[in-house]
Write a protein that holds these residues in place. Structure first.
Motif, PDB file in Angstrom:
ATOM      1  N   LEU A  59     -19.646  -9.773   2.373  1.00 36.03           N
ATOM      2  CA  LEU A  59     -18.575  -9.945   3.455  1.00 36.03           C
ATOM      3  C   LEU A  59     -17.031 -10.032   2.334  1.00 36.03           C
ATOM      4  N   GLN A  60     -17.480 -10.789   1.148  1.00 40.93           N
ATOM      5  CA  GLN A  60     -16.071 -10.757   0.401  1.00 40.93           C
ATOM      6  C   GLN A  60     -15.804  -9.443  -0.059  1.00 40.93           C
ATOM      7  N   GLN A  61     -16.780  -8.816  -0.517  1.00 36.03           N
ATOM      8  CA  GLN A  61     -16.526  -7.512  -1.235  1.00 36.03           C
ATOM      9  C   GLN A  61     -15.897  -6.722   0.005  1.00 36.03           C
ATOM     10  N   SER A  62     -16.527  -6.623   1.158  1.00 33.96           N
ATOM     11  CA  SER A  62     -16.033  -5.748   2.031  1.00 33.96           C
ATOM     12  C   SER A  62     -15.133  -5.946   2.994  1.00 33.96           C
ATOM     13  N   ARG A  63     -14.482  -7.308   2.767  1.00 37.52           N
ATOM     14  CA  ARG A  63     -13.547  -7.799   3.789  1.00 37.52           C
ATOM     15  C   ARG A  63     -12.182  -6.969   3.997  1.00 37.52           C
ATOM     16  N   GLY A  64     -11.742  -6.642   4.915  1.00 34.18           N
ATOM     17  CA  GLY A  64     -10.568  -5.802   5.199  1.00 34.18           C
ATOM     18  C   GLY A  64     -10.763  -4.493   5.187  1.00 34.18           C
ATOM     19  N   THR A  65     -12.070  -3.901   4.962  1.00 32.78           N
ATOM     20  CA  THR A  65     -12.464  -2.491   4.846  1.00 32.78           C
ATOM     21  C   THR A  65     -12.038  -2.008   6.060  1.00 32.78           C
ATOM     22  N   GLY A  66     -11.218  -0.936   6.270  1.00 36.50           N
ATOM     23  CA  GLY A  66     -11.169  -0.274   7.462  1.00 36.50           C
ATOM     24  C   GLY A  66      -9.502  -0.640   8.261  1.00 36.50           C
ATOM     25  N   THR A  67      -9.165  -1.725   7.605  1.00 33.33           N
ATOM     26  CA  THR A  67      -8.064  -2.456   8.219  1.00 33.33           C
ATOM     27  C   THR A  67      -6.525  -1.725   7.549  1.00 33.33           C
ATOM     28  N   LEU A  68      -5.723  -1.788   8.075  1.00 35.88           N
ATOM     29  CA  LEU A  68      -4.320  -1.309   7.711  1.00 35.88           C
ATOM     30  C   LEU A  68      -3.931  -2.155   6.496  1.00 35.88           C
ATOM     31  N   ALA A  69      -3.574  -1.509   5.197  1.00 35.84           N
ATOM     32  CA  ALA A  69      -3.360  -2.430   3.956  1.00 35.84           C
ATOM     33  C   ALA A  69      -2.031  -2.957   4.274  1.00 35.84           C
ATOM     34  N   PRO A  70      -1.834  -4.081   4.016  1.00 32.24           N
ATOM     35  CA  PRO A  70      -0.325  -4.676   3.855  1.00 32.24           C
ATOM     36  C   PRO A  70       0.580  -4.040   3.188  1.00 32.24           C
ATOM     37  N   ASP A  71       1.550  -3.965   3.615  1.00 31.23           N
ATOM     38  CA  ASP A  71       2.639  -2.879   3.023  1.00 31.23           C
ATOM     39  C   ASP A  71       3.472  -4.284   2.004  1.00 31.23           C
ATOM     40  N   PHE A  72       4.114  -3.424   0.898  1.00 32.71           N
ATOM     41  CA  PHE A  72       4.832  -4.268   0.022  1.00 32.71           C
ATOM     42  C   PHE A  72       5.841  -3.421  -0.821  1.00 32.71           C
ATOM     43  N   SER A  73       6.530  -4.222  -1.412  1.00 30.91           N
ATOM     44  CA  SER A  73       7.436  -3.756  -2.252  1.00 30.91           C
ATOM     45  C   SER A  73       7.680  -4.332  -3.544  1.00 30.91           C
ATOM     46  N   LEU A  74       7.523  -3.702  -4.447  1.00 28.70           N
ATOM     47  CA  LEU A  74       7.595  -4.438  -6.013  1.00 28.70           C
ATOM     48  C   LEU A  74       8.532  -3.408  -6.974  1.00 28.70           C
ATOM     49  N   THR A  75       8.869  -3.740  -8.097  1.00 29.40           N
ATOM     50  CA  THR A  75       9.461  -2.994  -8.967  1.00 29.40           C
ATOM     51  C   THR A  75       8.766  -2.859 -10.217  1.00 29.40           C
ATOM     52  N   ASP A  76       8.463  -1.625 -10.786  1.00 28.45           N
ATOM     53  CA  ASP A  76       7.800  -1.360 -11.714  1.00 28.45           C
ATOM     54  C   ASP A  76       8.491  -1.693 -13.158  1.00 28.45           C
TER      55      ASP A  76
ATOM     56  N   VAL B  33      -9.008  -2.314  -5.150  1.00 34.41           N
ATOM     57  CA  VAL B  33      -8.542  -2.003  -3.642  1.00 34.41           C
ATOM     58  C   VAL B  33      -8.201  -0.144  -3.472  1.00 34.41           C
ATOM     59  N   ILE B  34      -8.762   0.477  -2.793  1.00 35.94           N
ATOM     60  CA  ILE B  34      -8.924   1.646  -2.694  1.00 35.94           C
ATOM     61  C   ILE B  34      -8.344   2.076  -1.232  1.00 35.94           C
ATOM     62  N   ILE B  35      -6.810   2.579  -1.173  1.00 33.99           N
ATOM     63  CA  ILE B  35      -6.540   2.777   0.186  1.00 33.99           C
ATOM     64  C   ILE B  35      -6.417   4.345   0.613  1.00 33.99           C
ATOM     65  N   ASP B  36      -6.596   4.549   1.724  1.00 32.47           N
ATOM     66  CA  ASP B  36      -6.791   6.090   2.016  1.00 32.47           C
ATOM     67  C   ASP B  36      -5.274   6.607   2.371  1.00 32.47           C
ATOM     68  N   GLN B  37      -5.501   7.987   2.564  1.00 35.39           N
ATOM     69  CA  GLN B  37      -4.071   8.670   2.974  1.00 35.39           C
ATOM     70  C   GLN B  37      -3.413   8.074   4.330  1.00 35.39           C
ATOM     71  N   ASP B  38      -4.086   7.324   5.055  1.00 40.82           N
ATOM     72  CA  ASP B  38      -3.185   6.717   6.194  1.00 40.82           C
ATOM     73  C   ASP B  38      -3.078   5.419   6.155  1.00 40.82           C
ATOM     74  N   GLY B  39      -3.284   4.677   4.911  1.00 42.88           N
ATOM     75  CA  GLY B  39      -2.855   3.425   4.468  1.00 42.88           C
ATOM     76  C   GLY B  39      -4.048   2.456   5.050  1.00 42.88           C
ATOM     77  N   HIS B  40      -5.247   2.915   4.917  1.00 40.64           N
ATOM     78  CA  HIS B  40      -6.161   1.735   5.371  1.00 40.64           C
ATOM     79  C   HIS B  40      -6.980   1.479   4.117  1.00 40.64           C
ATOM     80  N   ILE B  41      -7.428   0.506   4.348  1.00 44.21           N
ATOM     81  CA  ILE B  41      -8.262  -0.203   2.985  1.00 44.21           C
ATOM     82  C   ILE B  41      -9.657   0.488   3.174  1.00 44.21           C
ATOM     83  N   ARG B  42     -10.273   1.061   2.295  1.00 42.11           N
ATOM     84  CA  ARG B  42     -11.328   1.911   2.408  1.00 42.11           C
ATOM     85  C   ARG B  42     -12.572   1.245   1.399  1.00 42.11           C
ATOM     86  N   PHE B  43     -12.050   0.505   0.255  1.00 40.99           N
ATOM     87  CA  PHE B  43     -13.132   0.162  -0.669  1.00 40.99           C
ATOM     88  C   PHE B  43     -12.400  -1.206  -1.279  1.00 40.99           C
ATOM     89  N   THR B  44     -12.989  -2.133  -1.351  1.00 44.25           N
ATOM     90  CA  THR B  44     -12.571  -3.401  -2.314  1.00 44.25           C
ATOM     91  C   THR B  44     -13.807  -3.819  -3.052  1.00 44.25           C
TER      92      THR B  44
END
Length: 207
Positions: free
Chosen positions: A62-79, A177-188
């Motif tokens: 459950l810990q490994q797959s938690r959030g899979t399929g859900t919309l990834a939280p958006d964020f803003s950072l500076t590289d 964390v891998i996020i798909d083209q639509d912004g959903h988490i697909r792998f953790t």
């Protein structure tokens, strides 16, 4: 005269032997009782152990797959180049996030696996790769010095200034964390993710 009743006369040694036989019989009976009890105890212990193992495995899954399929939280950072970016800027691409810290040994071990997908020609600009340092005590200079030690690692490097460790439930590093083209988490995955796994997961999203 009437016949006298017949008695068996036991010598002292015979009496002792008889007592021994009784003691041995009683001891044998006790052992026969103890063996099934011990077996039952072992069986019960094994069952309890099995339940514990299943519970731990389930919790880990459950810990490994938690959030899979859900919309990834958006964020803003500076590289590290001083350029601001948002996760949502990369919609339409597969985004691979590597949560890490410079002092983390397994995080270093994962870098060559990230290199494989970063340099994979058929991925090109279809993927975005970013390593995000979630240790708040590490400065941008510390992260920059670390990244420069891996010349091939020309992907996005940034410090976590948006509390992403909580948003993405990072309990250990490295966490991928891998996020798909639509912004959903697909792998953790927490721990080193190997190149073969990266390729398998990304290929499924690019098909």
């Amino acid at each position: 005269m009437g016949a006298h009743p017949t008695y068996t006369v036991m010598k002292g040694t015979d009496m002792i032997d008889e007592h021994k036989r009784k003691d041995l019989h009683e001891e044998s009976t006790e052992k026969n009782v103890e063996v099934p009890i011990r077996r039952r105890t072992i069986y019960v212990s094994l069952i309890v152990l099995g339940i514990i193992i299943v519970a731990i495995a389930g919790s880990w899954y459950l810990q490994q797959s938690r959030g899979t399929g859900t919309l990834a939280p958006d964020f803003s950072l500076t590289d590290l180049n001083g350029d601001a970016f948002r996760l949502s800027d990369f919609k339409g691409k597969v985004v691979v996030i590597d949560f890490m810290a410079t002092w983390c040994g397994p995080c270093r071990q994962q870098l060559p696996h990230l290199k494989v997908i970063w340099e994979k020609e058929d991925y090109g600009d279809k993927i975005v790769l970013m390593s995000i340092d979630i240790d708040p005590t590490e400065s941008a200079e510390t992260l920059r010095s670390f990244a420069q030690g891996f010349p091939y690692a020309t992907w996005i490097w940034a410090r976590d200034t948006a509390n992403l460790g909580q948003a993405y439930q990072v309990a250990g590093i490295p966490k991928t964390v891998i996020i798909d083209q639509d912004g959903h988490i697909r792998f953790t995955h927490t721990g080193v993710t190997y190149a073969s796994t990266f390729i398998e997961e990304i290929d499924q999203l690019l098909d």
